[in-house]
Design an enzyme around this catalytic site. Sequence first.
Site, PDB file in Angstrom:
ATOM      1  N   TYR A  69      17.608  52.472 -36.212  1.00 60.67           N
ATOM      2  CA  TYR A  69      16.576  52.240 -35.533  1.00 60.67           C
ATOM      3  C   TYR A  69      15.686  53.969 -35.553  1.00 60.67           C
ATOM      4  O   TYR A  69      14.137  53.564 -36.034  1.00 60.67           O
ATOM      5  CB  TYR A  69      16.604  51.809 -33.490  1.00 60.67           C
ATOM      6  CG  TYR A  69      15.236  51.225 -32.878  1.00 60.67           C
ATOM      7  CD1 TYR A  69      14.815  50.641 -33.746  1.00 60.67           C
ATOM      8  CD2 TYR A  69      14.404  52.700 -32.546  1.00 60.67           C
ATOM      9  CE1 TYR A  69      13.274  49.678 -32.896  1.00 60.67           C
ATOM     10  CE2 TYR A  69      13.522  52.003 -31.846  1.00 60.67           C
ATOM     11  CZ  TYR A  69      13.424  50.966 -31.958  1.00 60.67           C
ATOM     12  OH  TYR A  69      11.633  50.437 -30.969  1.00 60.67           O
ATOM     13  N   SER A 106       7.786  54.287 -33.536  1.00 57.02           N
ATOM     14  CA  SER A 106       8.450  53.920 -31.669  1.00 57.02           C
ATOM     15  C   SER A 106       8.103  56.196 -31.130  1.00 57.02           C
ATOM     16  O   SER A 106       8.442  56.417 -32.767  1.00 57.02           O
ATOM     17  CB  SER A 106       9.778  54.037 -31.577  1.00 57.02           C
ATOM     18  OG  SER A 106      10.507  54.581 -30.856  1.00 57.02           O
TER      19      SER A 106
HETATM   20  N1  LIG Z   1       9.026  47.368 -25.894  1.00 52.07           N
HETATM   21  C1  LIG Z   1       9.842  49.037 -26.109  1.00 52.07           C
HETATM   22  O1  LIG Z   1      10.083  49.615 -25.417  1.00 52.07           O
HETATM   23  C2  LIG Z   1       9.295  49.431 -27.469  1.00 52.07           C
HETATM   24  C3  LIG Z   1       9.073  50.687 -27.559  1.00 52.07           C
HETATM   25  C4  LIG Z   1       8.888  51.436 -28.806  1.00 52.07           C
HETATM   26  C5  LIG Z   1       9.030  50.776 -30.069  1.00 52.07           C
HETATM   27  N2  LIG Z   1       8.593  49.326 -29.875  1.00 52.07           N
HETATM   28  C6  LIG Z   1       8.575  48.455 -31.121  1.00 52.07           C
HETATM   29  O2  LIG Z   1       7.714  47.567 -30.574  1.00 52.07           O
HETATM   30  C7  LIG Z   1       7.435  46.996 -31.191  1.00 52.07           C
HETATM   31  C8  LIG Z   1       7.396  45.353 -30.786  1.00 52.07           C
HETATM   32  O3  LIG Z   1       7.910  45.452 -30.199  1.00 52.07           O
HETATM   33  P1  LIG Z   1       8.341  44.706 -28.812  1.00 52.07           P
HETATM   34  O4  LIG Z   1       8.553  45.031 -27.608  1.00 52.07           O
HETATM   35  O5  LIG Z   1       7.158  43.764 -28.312  1.00 52.07           O
HETATM   36  O6  LIG Z   1       9.803  43.444 -28.797  1.00 52.07           O
HETATM   37  P2  LIG Z   1       9.660  41.778 -28.989  1.00 52.07           P
HETATM   38  O7  LIG Z   1      11.030  41.547 -28.566  1.00 52.07           O
HETATM   39  O8  LIG Z   1       9.435  41.793 -27.502  1.00 52.07           O
HETATM   40  O9  LIG Z   1       9.215  41.246 -30.158  1.00 52.07           O
HETATM   41  C9  LIG Z   1       9.212  41.125 -31.165  1.00 52.07           C
HETATM   42  C10 LIG Z   1       8.731  40.068 -32.234  1.00 52.07           C
HETATM   43  O10 LIG Z   1       9.093  40.048 -33.768  1.00 52.07           O
HETATM   44  C11 LIG Z   1      10.049  39.207 -34.003  1.00 52.07           C
HETATM   45  N3  LIG Z   1      10.411  39.091 -35.491  1.00 52.07           N
HETATM   46  C12 LIG Z   1      11.937  39.454 -35.345  1.00 52.07           C
HETATM   47  N4  LIG Z   1      11.896  39.659 -35.929  1.00 52.07           N
HETATM   48  C13 LIG Z   1      11.235  38.871 -37.476  1.00 52.07           C
HETATM   49  C14 LIG Z   1      11.074  39.222 -38.680  1.00 52.07           C
HETATM   50  N5  LIG Z   1      11.857  38.786 -39.323  1.00 52.07           N
HETATM   51  N6  LIG Z   1       9.870  38.626 -38.735  1.00 52.07           N
HETATM   52  C15 LIG Z   1       9.272  38.274 -38.260  1.00 52.07           C
HETATM   53  N7  LIG Z   1       9.198  38.173 -36.676  1.00 52.07           N
HETATM   54  C16 LIG Z   1      10.378  39.396 -36.283  1.00 52.07           C
HETATM   55  C17 LIG Z   1      10.946  38.544 -32.754  1.00 52.07           C
HETATM   56  O11 LIG Z   1      10.919  37.046 -32.871  1.00 52.07           O
HETATM   57  C18 LIG Z   1      10.088  38.829 -31.720  1.00 52.07           C
HETATM   58  O12 LIG Z   1       8.863  37.442 -31.160  1.00 52.07           O
HETATM   59  C19 LIG Z   1       9.124  47.262 -32.703  1.00 52.07           C
HETATM   60  O13 LIG Z   1       8.765  47.297 -33.472  1.00 52.07           O
HETATM   61  C20 LIG Z   1       9.523  47.789 -31.643  1.00 52.07           C
HETATM   62  O14 LIG Z   1      10.800  48.265 -32.596  1.00 52.07           O
HETATM   63  C21 LIG Z   1       9.247  49.047 -28.796  1.00 52.07           C
END
Ligand SMILES: NC(=O)c1ccc[n+]([C@@H]2O[C@H](COP(=O)([O-])OP(=O)(O)OC[C@H]3O[C@@H](n4cnc5c(N)ncnc54)[C@H](O)[C@@H]3O)[C@@H](O)[C@H]2O)c1
Length: 260
Positions: A161, A148
Amino acid sequence: MLNTQDVLNLSGKVAVVTGGASGIGLATAELLAGFGAHAVLIDINEAAGEAAAAGIRAGGGLATFRRCDVTSAADCERTAAEIAADLGGIHILFNNAGVIRRQSVTELEERDWDLVLNVSLKGVYLLSKYVIPVMERGGGGSIINTGSGWGLKGGDRAAAYCAAKAGVVNLTRAMAIDHGPAGIRVNCVSPGDTDTPLLRDEAKQLQQDEAAFLVASAGGRPLERLGTPRDIANAVLFLASDLSAWVTGSVLVVDGGGIA
Ligand SMILES: NC(=O)c1ccc[n+]([C@@H]2O[C@H](COP(=O)([O-])OP(=O)(O)OC[C@H]3O[C@@H](n4cnc5c(N)ncnc54)[C@H](O)[C@@H]3O)[C@@H](O)[C@H]2O)c1
């Protein structure tokens, strides 16, 4: 002449995507399957994961869903073994599952600190621990970890985080050093604010109006918009494919210039 199909062709490859039921993971599973990989979607959300895999198959791609909690060593060991047995190997691993709690150190309950660290950082270690030997047996592979912007700089009210994602960044480098000789590349993609359920949930956690929160998140970056899950998936495709054959230990920031 360069055949652009060949360098991005993932036919015959097995690509494991954690957090594959939603957001960035789902878009990446769709894209990797679109380029020929068999996408194995891993998530704790069974209904959404099964539906996502079915959607990819309906579009003509190869995809399966497996329930696996990446915080469970037993789940990770079993899942890696089952995929290797059923599909013959694992060539790409996208360690992407993550959760966020928008709280400072004084606000955070210990259980929320543990949840964020366990899913977002320990999960990368656990699944990699069991997938890397499978990759080694197959002659190598590509691992992409989701960091991130807040793994590279601090952010407000997201202490656990920020700690977890900074850990992911340097874990990536350590893994790249250890496993490069086995032909395994390990890189990190670091998204900025991307329109997914996770981002929208942050507005709720901060008790802010969702629309205003999204506008504010999009602003302040040179490209003046939020990321789409596909924006991040495109970077993962590069890191998964032979186009990045000499790239390892790197952090690819995909954030519309947010931390430029
Ligand atoms: N969306 C953003 O702005 C953003 C920015 C920077 C980084 N990220 C990172 O991107 C990644 C994906 O995030 P996203 O935005 O697509 O989120 P999201 O919430 O849409 O998807 C995350 C998925 O992870 C699954 N999950 C949670 N705990 C779990 C576990 N213990 N085992 C297996 N699966 C699990 C959830 O059920 C969900 O389907 C994350 O690591 C997040 O920190 C997101």
